[in-house]
Design an enzyme around this catalytic site. Structure first.
Site, PDB file in Angstrom:
ATOM      1  N   ARG A  22       0.825  -1.216   0.000  1.00  0.00           N
ATOM      2  CA  ARG A  22       0.000   0.000   0.000  1.00  0.00           C
ATOM      3  C   ARG A  22       0.851   1.255   0.000  1.00  0.00           C
ATOM      4  O   ARG A  22       0.576   2.216  -0.718  1.00  0.00           O
ATOM      5  CB  ARG A  22      -0.939   0.005   1.213  1.00  0.00           C
ATOM      6  CG  ARG A  22      -1.844   1.231   1.277  1.00  0.00           C
ATOM      7  CD  ARG A  22      -2.755   1.203   2.497  1.00  0.00           C
ATOM      8  NE  ARG A  22      -2.003   1.329   3.737  1.00  0.00           N
ATOM      9  CZ  ARG A  22      -1.636   2.502   4.274  1.00  0.00           C
ATOM     10  NH1 ARG A  22      -1.943   3.645   3.673  1.00  0.00           N
ATOM     11  NH2 ARG A  22      -0.971   2.540   5.413  1.00  0.00           N
ATOM     12  N   CYS A 161      -7.292   1.077  12.132  1.00  0.00           N
ATOM     13  CA  CYS A 161      -6.112   0.438  12.732  1.00  0.00           C
ATOM     14  C   CYS A 161      -6.447  -0.002  14.160  1.00  0.00           C
ATOM     15  O   CYS A 161      -6.353  -1.176  14.495  1.00  0.00           O
ATOM     16  CB  CYS A 161      -4.927   1.396  12.725  1.00  0.00           C
ATOM     17  SG  CYS A 161      -4.359   1.810  11.066  1.00  0.00           S
ATOM     18  N   SER A 182      -2.748  -2.766  13.375  1.00  0.00           N
ATOM     19  CA  SER A 182      -1.522  -2.244  12.775  1.00  0.00           C
ATOM     20  C   SER A 182      -1.080  -1.014  13.546  1.00  0.00           C
ATOM     21  O   SER A 182      -1.871  -0.107  13.781  1.00  0.00           O
ATOM     22  CB  SER A 182      -1.777  -1.882  11.305  1.00  0.00           C
ATOM     23  OG  SER A 182      -0.644  -1.269  10.725  1.00  0.00           O
ATOM     24  N   ASP A 184       1.822   1.952  13.648  1.00  0.00           N
ATOM     25  CA  ASP A 184       2.968   2.772  13.247  1.00  0.00           C
ATOM     26  C   ASP A 184       3.615   3.224  14.555  1.00  0.00           C
ATOM     27  O   ASP A 184       3.158   4.165  15.194  1.00  0.00           O
ATOM     28  CB  ASP A 184       2.470   3.952  12.414  1.00  0.00           C
ATOM     29  CG  ASP A 184       3.568   4.943  12.039  1.00  0.00           C
ATOM     30  OD1 ASP A 184       4.661   4.894  12.634  1.00  0.00           O
ATOM     31  OD2 ASP A 184       3.315   5.791  11.172  1.00  0.00           O
ATOM     32  N   TYR A 224       8.503   2.247  10.026  1.00  0.00           N
ATOM     33  CA  TYR A 224       8.778   2.387   8.591  1.00  0.00           C
ATOM     34  C   TYR A 224      10.273   2.609   8.379  1.00  0.00           C
ATOM     35  O   TYR A 224      10.974   3.116   9.262  1.00  0.00           O
ATOM     36  CB  TYR A 224       7.972   3.545   8.010  1.00  0.00           C
ATOM     37  CG  TYR A 224       6.518   3.203   7.785  1.00  0.00           C
ATOM     38  CD1 TYR A 224       6.110   2.506   6.658  1.00  0.00           C
ATOM     39  CD2 TYR A 224       5.546   3.563   8.719  1.00  0.00           C
ATOM     40  CE1 TYR A 224       4.780   2.178   6.449  1.00  0.00           C
ATOM     41  CE2 TYR A 224       4.213   3.237   8.527  1.00  0.00           C
ATOM     42  CZ  TYR A 224       3.836   2.544   7.382  1.00  0.00           C
ATOM     43  OH  TYR A 224       2.520   2.201   7.195  1.00  0.00           O
TER      44      TYR A 224
END
Length: 284
Positions: A22, A161, A182, A184, A224
């Site tokens: 994505r 999320c 999920s 981050d 990330y």
């Protein structure tokens, strides 16, 4: 917030690199982590190894409680977190269900306050049901609000999320288990963890209960690739500081209050000490 640093180190030490179709960015990933905090001592779990923009976190959760579906609605109450996903996500821009600028589609609060019915069934206002039950001292073990509707993911700019919140009542003590698919870890996790605490505190206040313990369960936990070195060099070795407390306007007494007149001026984070801000890139 020692747990936050410890899990961050685990990501750096044990994480596996995964491709993310994505975003086009790789992520350093672990599976499974849980944060726990007892709110009855008056403290709230706010990250101290960097500055948290806590008012924006409250504003976002308030927008969910109000069932907002537009990034413009969130901006109006001081939250800019949905601007990019509503307007810069190419897959959503190309989606025929998108209604125009700032539209978020059927996600988060839209589902939480009006879960679609089947055939002739009316939409279910999940949060109102929870507030009504808890106010009466009722806990049917189904005091659950989910922001996830698997069959409507294609009609949301981003699938939720932090997708499910389960309230439990023991006497007058209110507990909350929140689940996130999920995380981050650099940008989202401090934001989301504080939001779980806020949701428990505000729900306890409007139902006349006592906020007790929250647990925040994470599934896919990641940094990330453009965040890893920043996290490693600027944040992970900082010493956590004492936790603050959150002051909530005692005049907030009902769900209708939250839906109508409440603003960010009704909340104050007391004795918040933190290290310098850390700037992380945001991945859409």
């Amino acid at each position: 917030m020692k747990a936050y640093i410890d899990i961050g180190k685990q990501i750096l030490d044990e994480g596996v690199w995964l491709e993310n179709a994505r975003t086009g960015q790789k992520t350093l990933t672990i599976i499974g982590a849980t944060f726990e905090h007892d709110l009855s001592d008056g403290t709230v779990p706010v990250v101290t190894t960097k500055k948290l923009f806590w008012k924006s976190a409250i504003a976002e959760m308030l927008g969910y409680i109000r069932g907002y579906s537009s990034a413009a609605q969130f901006r109006a109450i001081g939250c800019n977190t949905w601007n990019a996903n509503a307007n810069d996500n190419q897959a959503w821009l190309d989606n025929p269900h998108r209604k125009g600028e700032d539209d978020m589609g059927m996600c988060y609060g839209v589902i939480g306050r009006a879960f679609p019915g089947i055939e002739d069934d009316e939409p279910l206002d999940q949060y109102k049901k929870i507030v009504t039950d808890l106010s009466k001292g009722v806990d049917d073990r189904r005091e659950i609000m989910t922001f996830n509707h698997p069959n409507l993911i294609h009609r949301a700019c981003l699938p939720a999320c932090m997708h499910t919140h389960h309230f439990n009542l023991l006497g007058d003590d209110l507990y909350l288990e929140s689940y996130q698919r999920s995380s981050d870890y650099a940008l989202g996790q401090p934001f989301n963890h504080f939001q779980v605490a806020f949701l428990l505190l505000i729900t306890a206040q409007i139902t006349g209960k006592k906020a007790k313990k929250m647990r925040h369960h994470l599934s896919n936990v990641h940094l990330y690739e453009n965040q890893v070195e920043i996290f490693k060099n600027q944040q992970v070795d900082r010493e956590p500081l004492a936790l603050p407390s959150l002051k909530i306007n005692p005049e907030i007494k009902t769900l209708e209050d939250l839906e109508t007149w409440v603003t960010m001026d009704d909340f104050e984070l007391l004795d918040y000490q933190h290290h310098d801000p850390v700037k992380y890139p945001f991945t859409v």
